[in-house]
Enzyme design. Structure first.
Site, PDB file in Angstrom:
ATOM      1  N   ASP A  64       0.813  -1.224   0.000  1.00 23.64           N
ATOM      2  CA  ASP A  64       0.000   0.000   0.000  1.00 23.64           C
ATOM      3  C   ASP A  64       0.842   1.268   0.000  1.00 23.64           C
ATOM      4  O   ASP A  64       0.615   2.172  -0.803  1.00 23.64           O
ATOM      5  CB  ASP A  64      -0.927   0.036   1.230  1.00 23.64           C
ATOM      6  CG  ASP A  64      -2.079  -0.960   1.117  1.00 23.64           C
ATOM      7  OD1 ASP A  64      -2.418  -1.349  -0.017  1.00 23.64           O
ATOM      8  OD2 ASP A  64      -2.628  -1.336   2.167  1.00 23.64           O
TER       9      ASP A  64
ATOM     10  N   ARG B 234       0.283   4.241  17.192  1.00 21.85           N
ATOM     11  CA  ARG B 234      -0.146   5.229  16.192  1.00 21.85           C
ATOM     12  C   ARG B 234       0.147   6.681  16.550  1.00 21.85           C
ATOM     13  O   ARG B 234       0.676   7.415  15.717  1.00 21.85           O
ATOM     14  CB  ARG B 234      -1.627   5.059  15.841  1.00 21.85           C
ATOM     15  CG  ARG B 234      -1.977   3.721  15.213  1.00 21.85           C
ATOM     16  CD  ARG B 234      -1.124   3.419  14.007  1.00 21.85           C
ATOM     17  NE  ARG B 234      -1.467   2.131  13.412  1.00 21.85           N
ATOM     18  CZ  ARG B 234      -0.721   1.486  12.529  1.00 21.85           C
ATOM     19  NH1 ARG B 234       0.423   2.005  12.128  1.00 21.85           N
ATOM     20  NH2 ARG B 234      -1.098   0.332  12.047  1.00 21.85           N
TER      21      ARG B 234
ATOM     22  N   ASP C 174      -7.185   3.061  12.635  1.00 23.07           N
ATOM     23  CA  ASP C 174      -5.884   3.730  12.536  1.00 23.07           C
ATOM     24  C   ASP C 174      -5.942   5.087  11.839  1.00 23.07           C
ATOM     25  O   ASP C 174      -5.229   6.013  12.205  1.00 23.07           O
ATOM     26  CB  ASP C 174      -4.872   2.798  11.859  1.00 23.07           C
ATOM     27  CG  ASP C 174      -4.498   1.635  12.777  1.00 23.07           C
ATOM     28  OD1 ASP C 174      -4.471   1.853  14.006  1.00 23.07           O
ATOM     29  OD2 ASP C 174      -4.255   0.532  12.289  1.00 23.07           O
TER      30      ASP C 174
ATOM     31  N   SER D  33      -3.752  -9.594   7.399  1.00 21.93           N
ATOM     32  CA  SER D  33      -3.216  -8.252   7.562  1.00 21.93           C
ATOM     33  C   SER D  33      -2.583  -8.217   8.954  1.00 21.93           C
ATOM     34  O   SER D  33      -3.235  -8.516   9.948  1.00 21.93           O
ATOM     35  CB  SER D  33      -4.340  -7.218   7.463  1.00 21.93           C
ATOM     36  OG  SER D  33      -3.934  -6.028   8.094  1.00 21.93           O
TER      37      SER D  33
HETATM   38  N1  ARG Z   1      -7.797  -3.890  15.904  1.00 19.01           N
HETATM   39  C1  ARG Z   1      -6.547  -3.320  16.298  1.00 19.01           C
HETATM   40  C2  ARG Z   1      -6.701  -1.862  16.614  1.00 19.01           C
HETATM   41  O1  ARG Z   1      -7.587  -1.220  16.124  1.00 19.01           O
HETATM   42  C3  ARG Z   1      -5.447  -3.539  15.280  1.00 19.01           C
HETATM   43  C4  ARG Z   1      -5.626  -2.839  13.970  1.00 19.01           C
HETATM   44  C5  ARG Z   1      -4.598  -3.194  12.915  1.00 19.01           C
HETATM   45  N2  ARG Z   1      -4.676  -4.590  12.610  1.00 19.01           N
HETATM   46  C6  ARG Z   1      -4.080  -5.215  11.582  1.00 19.01           C
HETATM   47  N3  ARG Z   1      -4.183  -6.513  11.551  1.00 19.01           N
HETATM   48  N4  ARG Z   1      -3.396  -4.584  10.669  1.00 19.01           N
HETATM   49  O2  ARG Z   1      -5.915  -1.328  17.353  1.00 19.01           O
END
Ligand code: ARG
Length: 402
Positions: free
Chosen positions: A15, A96, A125, A177
């Protein structure tokens, strides 16, 4: 029109690689500043610089955020007891705001005009990144190409990448992912999208299955000072080393696998699995030490704070007065949380072997049922008489009213 300069949160994955080229096209020859933060991830960190430059970035920054991540983010979350919806230790969510801040710092230093991230339009995110951008650098324009661009599948992105000579390591395509940092790994998509399907073995990145864990347990001694872990098995360590080591020990014993359906910020439920051995062990140990050292009302009240704190992290408002205010409360509670917790790791489970503290409120002379007892039993009668007076009176008056 003057040329734009865009700082992008770059991971080296498909991406964000496609994003570099796509942004250069859309903003006619824009300068792309690629920024990767090191939060202790182990995958996809090799050759990032040459990859970013080959893809079209004008410059690349690799920022080591690990120490700051541990000391200013992870330890705060641990002291607060922050587990989202009682389960998720918030590894991705905690990373993040720090990644966003690092991106803003580089953007300001390099005189960028825009910020870009590679998050999708239905995840958490994007919220965490953009709330942080708006808090720290409201003057910078924010771009989220994945919410706008024409690609509707991974195959379409790969085709675009091949057409434009974008180096992608699409060969080892994972059906999942995955987001990784030292506080934990988040895994979703593929067969995991059916909440009735148990996670296949290949979904897990670091932990062994409990069935394959050693027959001999591992015992760990974790020492805390004011709520922060400082040593493992009697050996003082930096926070980073301690977490890395506990991840190894937990992973080897199959400890730290989590599977949950969670409530996203954007209103949907999603199923995610997590691997967070160190976080799972440390939250458990920390809470057991609090049971020993916190006064009853503080211990019980703090549970509400834990939930509020977890929501703040999950919902992306790390840089907020509420978080700072809760930190002040939590830090005050942590003053006596010093001592040792001994834990046994065995085939996917964790059990408490013992705990002690110079600030222990456990008083054996009061607790014992032996001759050594010093508790005033007679005083209990008067206490109960007055303590129960309110409900006793109510029930007498209302006894005929059902
Ligand atoms: N659900 C988790 C959160 O919102 C992880 C999000 C990212 N997950 C991923 N498999 N890329 O903090």
């Amino acid at each position: 029109m003057s040329k734009e300069k865009i700082a992008i949160a770059y991971s080296g994955g498909l991406d964000t690689s496609v994003m570099i080229k796509w942004l250069k096209d859309k903003y006619e020859g824009a300068d792309i500043v690629a920024v990767t933060g090191n939060l202790g991830q182990t995958k996809e960190i090799e050759n990032l610089e040459s990859k970013a430059i080959k893809t079209g970035a004008s410059s690349f920054h690799f920022v080591d955020l690990r120490k700051q991540f541990v000391e200013e983010y992870i330890w705060r979350a641990l002291k607060a007891g922050a587990l989202y919806e009682d389960v998720y230790p918030l590894a991705t969510a905690l990373g993040r705001p720090l990644l966003a801040k690092a991106l803003v710092d580089v953007a300001v230093e390099e005189g960028c005009t825009m910020l870009a991230h590679g998050c999708t339009g239905k995840g958490n995110d994007q919220v965490r990144f953009e709330v942080t951008f708006a808090s720290l650098a409201p003057h910078l324009k924010v771009l989220a190409p994945l919410r706008e661009w024409e690609f509707t599948s991974r195959e379409a992105e790969i085709a675009y990448a091949l057409e434009h000579n974008i180096p992608v390591s699409a060969t080892k395509k994972s059906p999942y992912s995955i987001d990784e940092n030292i506080w934990g790994i988040s895994i979703e998509c593929g067969v995991l999208e059916d909440p009735m399907v148990p996670p296949p073995d290949d979904a897990f990145q670091i932990t062994v299955s409990p069935e394959k864990a050693p027959d001999q347990p591992t015992v760990v001694d974790i020492e805390f000072i004011e709520g922060v872990p400082v040593s493992l098995d009697g050996k003082e360590m930096t926070g980073l080393d301690l977490i890395v080591r506990l991840n190894e020990l937990g992973a080897k014993n199959g400890v730290g696998r989590l599977d949950m359906v969670e409530n996203r910020v954007v209103g949907i439920k999603s199923r995610e699995i997590y691997e967070a051995p160190a976080a799972t062990i440390l939250h458990f140990a920390h809470r057991e030490l609090e049971r020993l050292t916190l006064e009853k009302s503080v211990f019980q009240y703090k549970k509400n704070i834990s939930q509020d704190y977890a929501n703040i992290i999950y919902n992306g408002t790390w840089f907020s007065p509420m978080r700072s205010a809760l930190d002040a409360f939590v830090n005050e509670t942590q003053k006596p949380v010093t001592g040792l917790v001994r834990i046994k790791l065995y085939k996917g489970s964790m059990s408490l072997l013992g705990r002690n503290s110079p600030n222990s409120l456990y008083n054996e002379e009061l607790a014992t049922y032996t001759e050594a007892d010093t508790f005033n039993h007679k005083a209990a009668a008067g206490f109960i008489h007055i303590y129960g007076l309110g409900v006793k009176t109510f029930n007498q008056v209302n006894k005929n009213n059902g």
